[in-house]
Design an enzyme around this catalytic site. Structure first.
Site, mmCIF file in Angstrom:
data_model
loop_
_atom_site.group_PDB
_atom_site.id
_atom_site.type_symbol
_atom_site.label_atom_id
_atom_site.label_comp_id
_atom_site.label_asym_id
_atom_site.label_seq_id
_atom_site.Cartn_x
_atom_site.Cartn_y
_atom_site.Cartn_z
ATOM 1 N N HIS A 75 0.829 -1.205 0.000
ATOM 2 C CA HIS A 75 0.000 0.000 0.000
ATOM 3 C C HIS A 75 0.864 1.256 0.000
ATOM 4 O O HIS A 75 0.612 2.216 -0.750
ATOM 5 C CB HIS A 75 -0.922 0.004 1.218
ATOM 6 C CG HIS A 75 -2.198 -0.736 1.011
ATOM 7 N ND1 HIS A 75 -2.251 -2.097 0.854
ATOM 8 C CD2 HIS A 75 -3.490 -0.290 0.932
ATOM 9 C CE1 HIS A 75 -3.511 -2.479 0.688
ATOM 10 N NE2 HIS A 75 -4.287 -1.401 0.732
ATOM 11 N N HIS B 124 0.320 -3.700 9.185
ATOM 12 C CA HIS B 124 1.746 -3.678 8.856
ATOM 13 C C HIS B 124 2.556 -3.271 10.077
ATOM 14 O O HIS B 124 2.095 -2.527 10.950
ATOM 15 C CB HIS B 124 2.028 -2.683 7.709
ATOM 16 C CG HIS B 124 1.722 -3.229 6.353
ATOM 17 N ND1 HIS B 124 2.489 -4.197 5.739
ATOM 18 C CD2 HIS B 124 0.729 -2.924 5.483
ATOM 19 C CE1 HIS B 124 1.971 -4.472 4.542
ATOM 20 N NE2 HIS B 124 0.902 -3.723 4.367
#
Length: 345
Positions: free
Chosen positions: A155, A200
């Site tokens: 991302h 993450h």
């Protein structure tokens, strides 16, 4: 706008378009420094350094529980780093720019950058196989080589590249600076959002920033290949257009230039001249009936005649038709004639 004008714009690129940034010494230094940071992060995670400790501390902090009121908004905001929606949105904008500029360069730059991003980031994800925070197995471990695919953050890297491409192909230096700041802030926000949501590690996001920046800094090295592909694609497009509209492109063919035969082309006859079409990197020739070297039909030249030698526009003599009872007038009438017809009375 006429078809000829549109085709001229497609054939000739705009001269006022600002060229992409070249690979200068400054960019080389930035590329080398970013690559060093990239390698340092990978080594730090592999050796379970303080970076891994920071990752676990932030994970235990659970930001999404500390500030739950912004969770709904950030669920939508993180889409700015998702590859599918962002690629479609940016491709639509760049497609409109391609139509305005009559070239394929903006779309090809986007395609080349995303291709390079998928190759580099995808290979790193598969090669290191790190598990994410939600799937971690051992507290304090790096979770490397366990079949995951989150290191580096896709991302974050995608946000850097997709929105950074808009700054890379900006038409003016001022727009390039403004778009660079906007892209940097957007990529920073997307990366921190993934940490907030717990998808993450912090080191994933930092490595994603470095991976995306490396792709943008390497784009000048890809420009020759992009230009080569653009020339070939424009040639194919113009060839297809020429088959559909064979009278759209005109221009004299240089002396000695052979003309490739087109399908459905009639045999050349006397008086035909050769007309060339410059298409991309190649040249296509065809015959046109009665066209001279300037490419436009006109009649053969004729000697100029002075006024006395020209044929009269109207026949000479009287335009009054002949009458059977009318006597031809041979003597002019006197000034008093016509006032009285009876002279005997």
């Amino acid at each position: 706008m006429r078809t000829d004008d549109k085709l001229d714009q497609m054939e000739e690129r705009p001269t006022d378009r600002v060229q992409p940034p070249p690979m200068t010494a400054t960019r080389l230094w930035l590329f080398g420094g970013t690559l060093a940071v990239y390698l340092a992060i990978v080594i730090g995670v592999l050796t379970t350094s303080w970076l891994v400790t920071l990752d676990w501390q932030v994970m235990f902090f659970r930001p999404y529980k500390q500030w739950p009121e912004i969770h709904a908004f950030l669920d939508y905001f993180v889409v700015l780093g998702q590859r599918g929606p962002t690629a479609v949105a940016v491709a639509a904008w760049l497609g409109w720019r391609c139509w305005r500029q009559r070239n394929l360069h903006p779309l090809l730059v986007l395609g080349a950058s995303l291709l390079l991003l998928n190759m580099t980031v995808g290979a790193a994800k598969i090669g290191m196989g790190r598990l994410g925070p939600h799937y971690a197995t051992t507290v304090g471990a790096s979770e490397m080589g366990l079949g995951g695919d989150i290191f580096p953050s896709g991302h974050t890297a995608n946000a850097v590249v997709t929105w950074g491409v808009l700054a890379y192909i900006a038409t003016t230096p001022l727009r390039r600076r403004i778009l660079s700041v906007i892209a940097a802030l957007g990529a920073l926000g997307v990366g921190m959002t993934t940490v907030y949501l717990g998808t993450h590690w912090v080191s994933d996001v930092v490595l994603g920033w470095a991976a995306g920046l490396l792709v943008l800094l390497a784009m000048p090295w890809l420009e020759p290949g992009i230009t080569w592909v653009e020339d070939r694609l424009m040639g194919i497009i113009l060839r297809l257009w020429l088959r559909l509209r064979p009278d759209s492109l005109r221009g004299p063919l240089p002396v000695g230039m052979p003309a490739p035969a087109f399908s459905r082309q009639r045999p050349a006859s006397e008086g035909d001249v050769l007309v060339r079409e410059t298409i991309g990197a190649g040249t296509v020739g065809r015959t046109a009936p009665g066209r001279p070297q300037d490419g436009w039909p006109h009649h053969a030249t004729r000697p100029y005649a002075i006024r006395s030698e020209r044929s009269p526009a109207a026949p000479t003599g009287s335009r009054r038709p002949p009458h059977a009872d009318r006597v031809p007038r041979t003597i002019p009438l006197s000034p008093t004639s016509g006032r009285g017809r009876n002279t005997t009375g």
